[in-house]
Design an enzyme around this catalytic site. Structure first.
Site, PDB file in Angstrom:
ATOM      1  N   ASP A 190      -7.357  -1.467  -4.093  1.00  8.75           N
ATOM      2  CA  ASP A 190      -8.006  -1.606  -3.500  1.00  8.75           C
ATOM      3  C   ASP A 190      -8.764   0.419  -4.257  1.00  8.75           C
ATOM      4  OD1 ASP A 190      -6.958  -2.865  -1.994  1.00  8.75           O
ATOM      5  OD2 ASP A 190      -5.420  -0.716  -0.685  1.00  8.75           O
ATOM      6  N   ASP A 242       1.318  -0.807  -0.249  1.00 14.01           N
ATOM      7  CA  ASP A 242      -0.172   0.187  -0.451  1.00 14.01           C
ATOM      8  C   ASP A 242       0.807   1.405   0.134  1.00 14.01           C
ATOM      9  OD1 ASP A 242      -2.416  -1.602  -0.493  1.00 14.01           O
ATOM     10  OD2 ASP A 242      -2.296  -1.390   1.929  1.00 14.01           O
TER      11      ASP A 242
END
Length: 186
Positions: free
Chosen positions: A138, A124
């Site tokens: 995401d 991330d």
């Protein structure tokens, strides 16, 4: 070229483009930013309290939820990918919002699945305010849900508009053919 092949080309085209962007950006972060560090170009430093690029890992679901559930989310992502590929041809040919949403959902599930299978965790890197750190996959899942909801809303709106503008004789014919009026349904 038959319609089913065209449909799959669309699905894999949308998903492939997003997966490529997702994997490329994750690779850039892993190669250029130390784990736990952050980066922002000098000319954008004024954004640093609100947005920045960080290097972080996630073993849970999207946006850092349910940490240490890597095996569960790996299996779930595989099932989602299989379901989307299986059910995609059943979408109506003209329902581009549903098809686009499914392509984005496939991309998000597959993008994070690749990380889970290759590294055992998801990279991330997008940090906005106090919101959990996330990535392109995401975002693709979230945008896919928004496109799906927008498409359902638009389709219902068009159906209501068509029903409202239908001539009374058409409504009478539907009732004669076995349809029920609203008062009969109550």
């Amino acid at each position: 070229m038959n319609q089913k092949l065209k449909d799959y080309l669309f699905l894999f085209g949308v998903a492939g483009a997003v997966i490529a962007l997702d994997q490329w950006t994750k690779w850039l972060v892993r190669e250029n930013i130390e784990f736990g560090a952050q980066w922002l170009p000098d000319w954008l430093m004024w954004l640093s309290p609100y947005a920045r690029i960080v290097h972080w890992y996630n073993s849970g679901a999207a946006f850092g939820m349910f940490q240490n559930g890597n095996l569960i989310f790996t299996v779930l992502a595989i099932l989602v990918v299989i379901a989307i590929v299986y059910y995609f041809p059943q979408a109506e040919a003209e329902d581009w919002t549903l098809k686009t949403a499914m392509g984005l959902q496939l991309a998000g599930a597959a993008g994070n699945l690749i990380d889970r299978l290759m590294m055992g965790k998801v990279t991330d890197f997008i940090s906005v305010g106090s919101f959990p750190v996330f990535n392109i996959a995401d975002s693709s899942i979230t945008i896919g849900v928004a496109v799906l909801l927008l498409g359902v809303w638009w389709k219902e709106r068009q159906e209501r508009k068509a029903a409202k503008n239908a001539p009374l004789s058409e409504v009478g014919n539907q009732l004669a053919d076995g349809g029920q009026s609203n008062s009969e349904q109550a």
